[in-house]
Design an enzyme around this catalytic site. Structure first.
Site, short mmCIF file in Angstrom:
data_model
loop_
_atom_site.label_atom_id
_atom_site.label_comp_id
_atom_site.label_asym_id
_atom_site.label_seq_id
_atom_site.Cartn_x
_atom_site.Cartn_y
_atom_site.Cartn_z
N GLY A 13 -17.40 2.05 -2.15
CA GLY A 13 -18.26 3.21 -1.94
C GLY A 13 -19.57 3.16 -2.68
CE1 TYR A 37 -3.26 -2.81 0.29
CE2 TYR A 37 -3.87 -2.00 2.46
CZ TYR A 37 -4.07 -2.87 1.40
OH TYR A 37 -5.10 -3.79 1.48
N PRO A 46 -16.20 -4.28 1.38
CG PRO A 46 -16.50 -3.78 3.65
CD PRO A 46 -15.44 -3.85 2.58
CG LEU A 47 -19.42 -0.41 2.70
CD1 LEU A 47 -19.19 0.88 3.45
CD2 LEU A 47 -20.86 -0.89 2.86
#
Length: 325
Positions: free
Chosen positions: A205, A54, A201-202
């Site tokens: 966004g 990252y 998990p979203l």
């Protein structure tokens, strides 16, 4: 914040963790990474996830500094095995030599003497998973790693790895509209007492109704390369996200809360949404206290069935590295 466990005998962690990709700038410049980490701690988050790739180490450095003197009670996870290149798709390295070097480098960047949960981020096809796991087991024996995890591993690979050393967590994408884990991966995780750690998990966004127009995304935002944000797919995906928002309003909840509560209702699943917005973080974490009644759960299943979104999970080069056997 309610808690769950990592693996059969692992430490208790917050039922929702914080994904560290946004801290490293993958969704645009991170203005106050220390502030969002501190706010997460204040709200009861004890599980923080990052990776050495990252921002090419920046994510670990930022998270390590942000945790500062509040390390007690925190379960810190990081990953290795993906090698960035200046051009083309990333490379993979699951060799024992790389894992040993990478662990030492991560310990320095994080400013800790032990990584609580250390993942092999991808299965390297050139290295038997037994060899990679053997090296990770040595790091556990040396006290440099607490527990071992895998990312994006096929069920048979997970079994092979688990036979060498217990795997505490398997990290992969899982959400209302990305449900590839349900036929085989999730059942094997439950059989082996492996926690499934759900990233995105979203839907980056989209399922929360946040930053859905690519024209508003800052330069460098990964979503400019995300097939699900591509013009030919975005319209369909916004329709699905809009239907979720409408259902959430009927239920008196936020769409992010419904999407995360749906995941939490699945045994052995730990979602790790990432955000740089304090209000969004508070809304996400509120899902830990949200209980779905049967009617709402059924409506969610019907609204976003398996295979729902348009577009692949990743661009072709990255897609070839996931769920390897």
């Amino acid at each position: 914040m309610r808690t769950t466990r990592l693996g059969r005998t692992g430490p208790a962690v917050s039922a929702i963790g914080l994904g560290g990709l946004p801290l490293a700038g993958a969704y645009g410049p991170a203005q106050d990474p220390a502030g969002i980490v501190a706010h997460a701690l204040d709200l009861g988050v004890t599980h923080f996830d990052t990776a050495d790739y990252y921002g090419r180490g920046v994510g670990e450095e930022l998270l390590g500094r942000a945790l500062g003197g509040r390390r007690d009670g925190v379960v810190l996870a990081t990953k290795t095995g993906i090698i960035h290149r200046d051009g083309g798709p990333p490379g993979l390295d699951g060799s024992p030599a790389h894992l040993r070097r990478a662990c030492e480098a991560s310990l320095r960047r994080l400013g800790v003497d032990r990584i609580d949960l250390y993942y092999l981020a991808r299965i390297d096809p050139r290295v038997p998973v037994e060899d990679s796991m053997g090296a990770l087991a040595e790091l556990v024996a040396a006290g440099k790693v607490g527990r071992v995890g895998l990312c994006e591993a096929a069920p048979a690979t997970l079994r092979r790895a688990h036979a060498v050393h217990p795997v505490s967590a398997l990290q992969t994408e899982y959400s209302l509209w990305e449900r590839h884990v349900e036929p085989e991966i999730l059942p094997v995780c439950r059989e082996l007492d492996v926690t499934l750690v759900a990233y995105r998990p979203l839907g980056s966004g989209l399922l929360a109704g946040r930053r859905t127009d690519p024209r508003t995304l800052p330069p460098g935002d990964f979503r400019h390369r995300d097939p699900r944000f591509a013009p030919e797919n975005l319209g369909r995906n916004l329709e699905l996200a809009g239907a979720l928002t409408a259902l959430a309003r009927q239920a008196g909840a936020e769409p992010a809360g419904l999407a995360l509560a749906w995941l939490l209702a699945h045994e052995g699943v730990l979602p790790i949404p990432g955000t740089l917005d304090r209000a969004h973080l508070a809304a996400d974490l509120g899902a830990a206290e949200l209980r779905l009644d049967e009617a709402v759960a059924k409506a969610l299943e019907e609204l976003l069935p398996p295979g729902g979104p348009a577009g692949e999970r990743y661009p072709p080069g990255l897609l070839a590295t996931v769920d390897r056997g």
